[in-house]
Design a protein around this motif. Structure first.
Motif, PDB file in Angstrom:
ATOM      1  N   UNK A 175       0.817  -1.223   0.000  1.00  0.00           N
ATOM      2  CA  UNK A 175       0.000   0.000   0.000  1.00  0.00           C
ATOM      3  C   UNK A 175       0.851   1.274   0.000  1.00  0.00           C
ATOM      4  N   UNK A 176       2.113   1.136   0.416  1.00  0.00           N
ATOM      5  CA  UNK A 176       2.967   2.329   0.475  1.00  0.00           C
ATOM      6  C   UNK A 176       3.614   2.647  -0.873  1.00  0.00           C
ATOM      7  N   UNK A 177       3.433   1.761  -1.834  1.00  0.00           N
ATOM      8  CA  UNK A 177       4.046   1.997  -3.148  1.00  0.00           C
ATOM      9  C   UNK A 177       3.192   2.974  -3.964  1.00  0.00           C
ATOM     10  N   UNK A 178       3.869   3.842  -4.683  1.00  0.00           N
ATOM     11  CA  UNK A 178       3.128   4.779  -5.539  1.00  0.00           C
ATOM     12  C   UNK A 178       2.562   4.047  -6.757  1.00  0.00           C
ATOM     13  N   UNK A 179       1.371   4.475  -7.138  1.00  0.00           N
ATOM     14  CA  UNK A 179       0.690   3.810  -8.252  1.00  0.00           C
ATOM     15  C   UNK A 179       1.560   3.831  -9.507  1.00  0.00           C
ATOM     16  N   UNK A 180       2.187   4.988  -9.777  1.00  0.00           N
ATOM     17  CA  UNK A 180       2.906   5.092 -11.059  1.00  0.00           C
ATOM     18  C   UNK A 180       4.149   4.208 -11.101  1.00  0.00           C
ATOM     19  N   UNK A 181       4.645   3.776  -9.929  1.00  0.00           N
ATOM     20  CA  UNK A 181       5.825   2.909  -9.947  1.00  0.00           C
ATOM     21  C   UNK A 181       5.442   1.431 -10.021  1.00  0.00           C
ATOM     22  N   UNK A 182       4.123   1.167 -10.075  1.00  0.00           N
ATOM     23  CA  UNK A 182       3.679  -0.230 -10.191  1.00  0.00           C
ATOM     24  C   UNK A 182       3.613  -0.642 -11.658  1.00  0.00           C
ATOM     25  N   UNK A 183       3.771  -1.963 -11.887  1.00  0.00           N
ATOM     26  CA  UNK A 183       3.611  -2.458 -13.254  1.00  0.00           C
ATOM     27  C   UNK A 183       2.135  -2.361 -13.628  1.00  0.00           C
ATOM     28  N   UNK A 184       1.871  -2.531 -14.914  1.00  0.00           N
ATOM     29  CA  UNK A 184       0.482  -2.451 -15.381  1.00  0.00           C
ATOM     30  C   UNK A 184      -0.372  -3.518 -14.706  1.00  0.00           C
ATOM     31  N   UNK A 185       0.207  -4.727 -14.595  1.00  0.00           N
ATOM     32  CA  UNK A 185      -0.530  -5.828 -13.962  1.00  0.00           C
ATOM     33  C   UNK A 185      -0.853  -5.523 -12.512  1.00  0.00           C
ATOM     34  N   UNK A 186       0.119  -4.922 -11.788  1.00  0.00           N
ATOM     35  CA  UNK A 186      -0.122  -4.570 -10.387  1.00  0.00           C
ATOM     36  C   UNK A 186      -1.209  -3.513 -10.289  1.00  0.00           C
ATOM     37  N   UNK A 187      -1.157  -2.520 -11.171  1.00  0.00           N
ATOM     38  CA  UNK A 187      -2.173  -1.463 -11.149  1.00  0.00           C
ATOM     39  C   UNK A 187      -3.564  -2.051 -11.375  1.00  0.00           C
ATOM     40  N   UNK A 188      -3.633  -2.987 -12.327  1.00  0.00           N
ATOM     41  CA  UNK A 188      -4.949  -3.559 -12.619  1.00  0.00           C
ATOM     42  C   UNK A 188      -5.457  -4.387 -11.449  1.00  0.00           C
ATOM     43  N   UNK A 189      -4.514  -5.075 -10.769  1.00  0.00           N
ATOM     44  CA  UNK A 189      -4.926  -5.847  -9.582  1.00  0.00           C
ATOM     45  C   UNK A 189      -5.441  -4.917  -8.488  1.00  0.00           C
ATOM     46  N   UNK A 190      -4.708  -3.819  -8.248  1.00  0.00           N
ATOM     47  CA  UNK A 190      -5.151  -2.859  -7.220  1.00  0.00           C
ATOM     48  C   UNK A 190      -6.578  -2.399  -7.523  1.00  0.00           C
TER      49      UNK A 190
END
Lengths: 128, 232
Positions: free
Chosen positions: B121-136
């Motif tokens: 939860x402490x990770x910034x959205x823009x530093x996540x991979x596309x797959x991680x963003x979609x999972x969130x």
């Protein structure tokens, strides 16, 4: 677990076969309490309604039974389980036989191939 | 099973182009329905109409007996095709936002899924991979206790392992008295989770049947039938 589903067979029938195999092989022991429908649906990656349908059909075949308050169980009736096992063995044998016919083998040749295979297996067992 | 969405004689045009032409459908609670069709066939328009985001249509659409309004919006958990999470913030901010915004949001459930899928939860959205963003995004949407989940192409750019994870999130979290309507053009991996599929093409409903019925009557998988219906 993820299963590969043949395209032309309804999914609930394929689930029934997967579960039947677990029961007759003893992976799911007689009297074992099943997980909830939803948990099984996730495990088999199918819709819960599809899972429910497959389990209901297996209940009708008396391989599973439901205790009203405590859940669903694998049958404890060995004769039912053995009967299901015989049926599956028959299906597998039919499939094998029909596939060999398609390959152009004659009946006697199929017997020969099978007995050769069995001889090979016996050798392997001896050497172990 | 009782109906949660009813649509009759729905028509939607963009200028002179008709994207939905005289569509009538109804959806039952406790089902997972696939909305299939090639790109540009009207899937997203249909979903946006149900979500209450497109109002200039003809015909009748009701959700739980009401035309799309504030009340129906509170029943619907909508995953749009494009992400709307604010990129410069941590994922935690999105959790806060959902908690503030939706009374039916179960934060604990969302946090547990974050752990399960090793999302920080402490990770910034823009530093996540596309797959991680979609999972969130999917975790947020599925952590609401909604009556209707509208998921527009949730499997978009995911690898097969992530797709399986997404399907598990959906199967684990929809409730038996809710409806999941999921649009996709990737059929093979997902057809086993659908009760029913609807194929839309040339602005009409071409196929509307249960997955097992399709297999039994056509001897084809949904994907096989899809390829045949939409043969180029």
């Amino acid at each position: 677990m993820s299963s590969d589903f043949s395209s032309n067979i309804p999914i609930y029938i394929q689930i029934m076969n997967d579960v039947k195999l677990k029961i007759v092989s003893g992976e799911w022991e007689a009297g074992k309490r099943l997980q909830s429908v939803r948990e099984l649906a996730v495990e088999f990656s199918v819709n819960p309604n599809t899972m429910q349908r497959a389990l209901s059909e297996l209940e009708r075949d008396e391989l599973l039974y439901t205790e009203r308050t405590s859940g669903r169980y694998v049958s404890q009736d060995q004769s039912k389980i053995l009967k299901a096992r015989d049926q599956m063995a028959e299906e597998y044998t039919d499939n094998y036989y029909n596939s060999m016919l398609k390959l152009g083998y004659k009946k006697e040749e199929i017997v020969y191939v099978v007995s050769n295979k069995l001889d090979g297996k016996r050798e392997e067992d001896k050497n172990e | 099973m009782s109906k949660i969405i009813e649509i009759s004689s729905l028509q939607k045009k963009y200028g002179s182009k008709t994207v939905l032409d005289n569509i009538s459908l109804s959806f039952e609670k406790g089902t997972i329905v696939g909305l299939l069709g090639p790109n540009g066939c009207g899937k997203t328009s249909l979903i946006k109409i149900i979500a209450g985001l497109i109002n200039d249509y003809r015909g009748k659409v009701t959700i739980d007996g009401n035309i799309p309004n504030e009340y129906t919006k509170s029943l619907i958990s909508y995953l749009p095709e494009k992400t709307y999470l604010s990129e410069n913030n941590k994922a935690e901010y999105a959790l806060d936002f959902f908690e503030d915004f939706y009374a039916d949001f179960d934060r604990k459930k969302a946090e547990e899924m974050f752990k399960q899928f090793k999302l920080d939860p402490q990770q910034k959205i823009k530093s996540m991979s596309k797959g991680m963003q979609e999972k969130v995004q999917l975790i947020l949407v599925m952590s609401r206790k909604a009556k209707v989940y509208l998921l527009d192409e949730p499997l978009g750019g995911l690898d097969p392992a992530s797709r399986k994870a997404m399907l598990d999130i959906i199967l684990n979290n929809y409730s038996e008295d809710s409806l999941v309507l999921l649009s996709t053009h990737l059929i093979n991996d997902v057809e086993r989770i659908f009760d029913r599929v609807i194929m839309i093409g040339e602005s009409k409903v071409l196929i509307d049947d249960t997955v097992d019925n399709i297999r039994q009557t056509t001897g084809k998988s949904v994907e096989g039938l899809f390829e045949e219906v939409f043969k180029c």
